[in-house]
Design a protein around this motif. Structure first.
Motif, mmCIF file in Angstrom:
data_model
loop_
_atom_site.group_PDB
_atom_site.id
_atom_site.type_symbol
_atom_site.label_atom_id
_atom_site.label_comp_id
_atom_site.label_asym_id
_atom_site.label_seq_id
_atom_site.Cartn_x
_atom_site.Cartn_y
_atom_site.Cartn_z
ATOM 1 N N UNK A 192 48.338 46.398 51.882
ATOM 2 C CA UNK A 192 48.115 44.935 52.376
ATOM 3 C C UNK A 192 47.686 43.961 51.102
ATOM 4 N N UNK A 193 48.618 42.836 51.141
ATOM 5 C CA UNK A 193 48.302 41.800 50.314
ATOM 6 C C UNK A 193 47.779 40.549 51.489
ATOM 7 N N UNK A 194 46.309 40.624 51.859
ATOM 8 C CA UNK A 194 46.123 39.761 52.620
ATOM 9 C C UNK A 194 45.933 38.349 52.053
ATOM 10 N N UNK A 195 45.494 37.337 52.822
ATOM 11 C CA UNK A 195 45.298 35.820 52.558
ATOM 12 C C UNK A 195 43.796 36.451 51.630
ATOM 13 N N UNK A 196 43.617 35.630 50.514
ATOM 14 C CA UNK A 196 42.441 36.110 49.916
ATOM 15 C C UNK A 196 41.842 34.957 48.886
ATOM 16 N N UNK A 222 35.641 31.382 53.513
ATOM 17 C CA UNK A 222 34.817 30.993 52.589
ATOM 18 C C UNK A 222 34.438 31.645 51.288
ATOM 19 N N UNK A 223 34.297 33.040 51.553
ATOM 20 C CA UNK A 223 34.213 33.880 50.232
ATOM 21 C C UNK A 223 35.412 34.370 49.596
ATOM 22 N N UNK A 224 36.675 34.377 50.536
ATOM 23 C CA UNK A 224 38.076 35.083 50.170
ATOM 24 C C UNK A 224 38.076 36.573 50.475
ATOM 25 N N UNK A 225 36.906 36.974 51.050
ATOM 26 C CA UNK A 225 36.730 38.500 51.227
ATOM 27 C C UNK A 225 36.894 38.767 53.012
ATOM 28 N N UNK A 252 39.383 38.189 40.309
ATOM 29 C CA UNK A 252 37.824 38.183 40.125
ATOM 30 C C UNK A 252 37.354 39.254 41.483
ATOM 31 N N UNK A 253 38.208 39.789 42.207
ATOM 32 C CA UNK A 253 37.561 40.206 43.558
ATOM 33 C C UNK A 253 37.604 41.819 43.512
ATOM 34 N N UNK A 254 37.774 42.581 42.240
ATOM 35 C CA UNK A 254 37.774 43.832 42.152
ATOM 36 C C UNK A 254 36.602 44.586 42.490
ATOM 37 N N UNK A 279 42.535 42.298 36.733
ATOM 38 C CA UNK A 279 42.353 43.402 38.095
ATOM 39 C C UNK A 279 43.564 42.669 39.134
ATOM 40 N N UNK A 280 44.502 43.730 39.729
ATOM 41 C CA UNK A 280 45.045 43.159 40.745
ATOM 42 C C UNK A 280 45.414 44.272 41.911
ATOM 43 N N UNK A 281 44.979 45.283 41.767
ATOM 44 C CA UNK A 281 45.159 46.240 43.070
ATOM 45 C C UNK A 281 43.702 47.234 43.009
#
Length: 299
Positions: A192-196, A222-225, A252-254, A279-281
Motif C-alpha cells: 500500500x501507498x496510502x494517503x500519508x 491530522x497526524x498522517x497516520x 519521517x514516518x518510519x 526512509x521510504x518503505x
C-alpha cells in the motif's frame, strides 16, 4: 496555403525560456518533453538535426501545452501518461501521479514474490503497483500463478486502473472499497501507498500537487497516520500466516509505522531507504501465533 515553419532548436529554446520565466521547476526538461510529445521526435533525432522544421500547427499545439504547464498543470496531466517501472501508465486528475519513490515499494515486493501468491494493493490509484508486480512476475518464467487485487475507494481511480491493466495486458481484479470494507479474501502479500501527508501540510505543497492531485490520495488526516492505523489493524484478518505487509511511507514516518506494526504483532519488521537515503518503505511479516499472543497479552 503553405504553412509557416519553425526550427526545432529555436522553438525549444523559446519554450524553455518561457517556462523559466514562469518559474516552473525543471523548465528545460518539461519544455523538451512537451516538444517530444507534440512532434514525436527523439533526442537523438533532435541533436542530429536541430534545424529541422516543424509545422505551424505543431508549434501552435506546443505553445498551448507550454501555457498549461505555466499554469502549474502537471506535465503528466498534459501528456496523459507517466512512466513507472519502465511501463507507461495513463494518468489524469483522478489518480495520484506515479512517482519514482513508489518504485522502492514494488522492488521490495518483488523480493518476496513466489508462484501462486495472492497479492492485494490497497489504495491502488492508477494501478501502477499491482500491474508492475504482475508484469515483472510474468518475466520470471519460474514465477507463475500470481494473482493480484487492487482496491480503492474512488470509482474514478479504478476506471483509470482498469484501462492501464487492459493496455498492459494483465488480469488484475479491481474492487471499490473503503479500505477492507468490500475485501473478503486473504492474501500472501499486501502492499500500500496510502494517503500519508498531514492535512495541515498539504496547503504548503507545490501547486502541481495541492491543486491537481486528488486530495483523497494525499490527505493522511491530522497526524498522517490515519490509513496506516486502519490498514495495520484491519489487515490482520486478511493475511495468511507468513504473509508480508509493505507500506510506502513519508521520510519521517518510519518509526511511527514500524511501531504500529510491532504493536499489532508483526515480526521481521525493517525499513528500506530510497536512493536519496531517506526512509521510504516499511515491511513486516504476519505470524499468526505471534499476533494472537500479542492480542492476548493486551487483554
Amino acid at each position: 496555403m503553405k504553412q509557416r515553419t519553425l526550427k526545432l532548436q529555436r522553438i525549444y529554446k523559446e519554450g524553455s525560456a518561457y517556462l523559466e520565466s514562469r518559474q516552473i521547476p525543471d523548465a528545460q526538461i518539461d519544455a523538451w518533453y512537451l516538444l517530444e510529445y507534440v512532434t514525436g521526435i527523439s533526442r537523438a533525432s533532435y541533436y542530429g538535426n536541430p534545424e529541422k522544421n516543424i509545422s505551424e500547427e505543431e508549434a501552435k499545439r506546443y505553445w498551448e501545452y507550454l501555457e498549461k504547464r505555466a499554469r502549474r498543470i502537471p506535465l503528466q496531466h498534459i501528456t496523459g501518461s507517466q512512466e513507472f517501472m519502465g511501463y507507461e501508465f495513463l494518468v489524469n486528475e483522478h489518480v495520484l501521479i506515479p512517482r519514482q519513490d513508489t518504485e522502492n515499494l514494488v522492488e521490495e515486493a518483488l523480493k518476496v514474490i513466489r508462484p501462486d501468491m495472492h497479492v492485494l494493493d490497497m489504495c491502488t490509484g492508477s494501478g501502477c503497483i499491482p500491474i508492475s508486480l504482475l508484469k515483472y512476475a510474468a518475466e520470471r518464467k519460474h514465477i507463475t500463478g500470481v494473482k493480484a487485487v487492487g482496491a480503492d475507494i474512488s470509482a474514478d481511480a479504478l476506471e483509470v486502473a482498469k484501462k492501464n491493466a487492459q493496455r498492459l495486458k494483465v488480469p488484475v481484479i479491481w474492487v471499490q472499497s473503503d479500505i477492507f470494507e468490500n475485501v473478503s479474501e486473504s492474501f500472501d502479500l499486501i502492499v500500500s501507498n496510502p494517503p500519508y501527508i498531514r492535512t495541515e501540510v498539504i496547503q504548503g505543497l507545490e501547486d502541481e500537487v495541492k491543486l491537481h492531485d486528488p486530495w483523497i490520495a494525499l490527505d493522511g488526516h491530522e497526524d498522517g497516520l490515519y490509513f496506516y492505523k486502519r490498514i495495520v489493524s484491519e489487515s490482520i484478518s486478511h493475511l495468511n500466516d507468513g504473509a508480508w505487509l509493505m507500506f510506502e511511507i513519508g521520510h519521517d514516518q518510519a518509526e511511527d509505522v514500524s511501531k504500529l506494526m510491532k504493536n499489532a504483532g508483526f515480526c521481521n519488521i525493517y525499513v528500506k531507504k530510497d536512493l536519496a537515503g531517506l526512509d521510504r518503505v516499511v515491511c513486516g511479516m504476519y505470524n499468526k501465533r505471534v499476533v494472537e499472543n500479542s492480542s492476548r497479552t493486551k487483554m
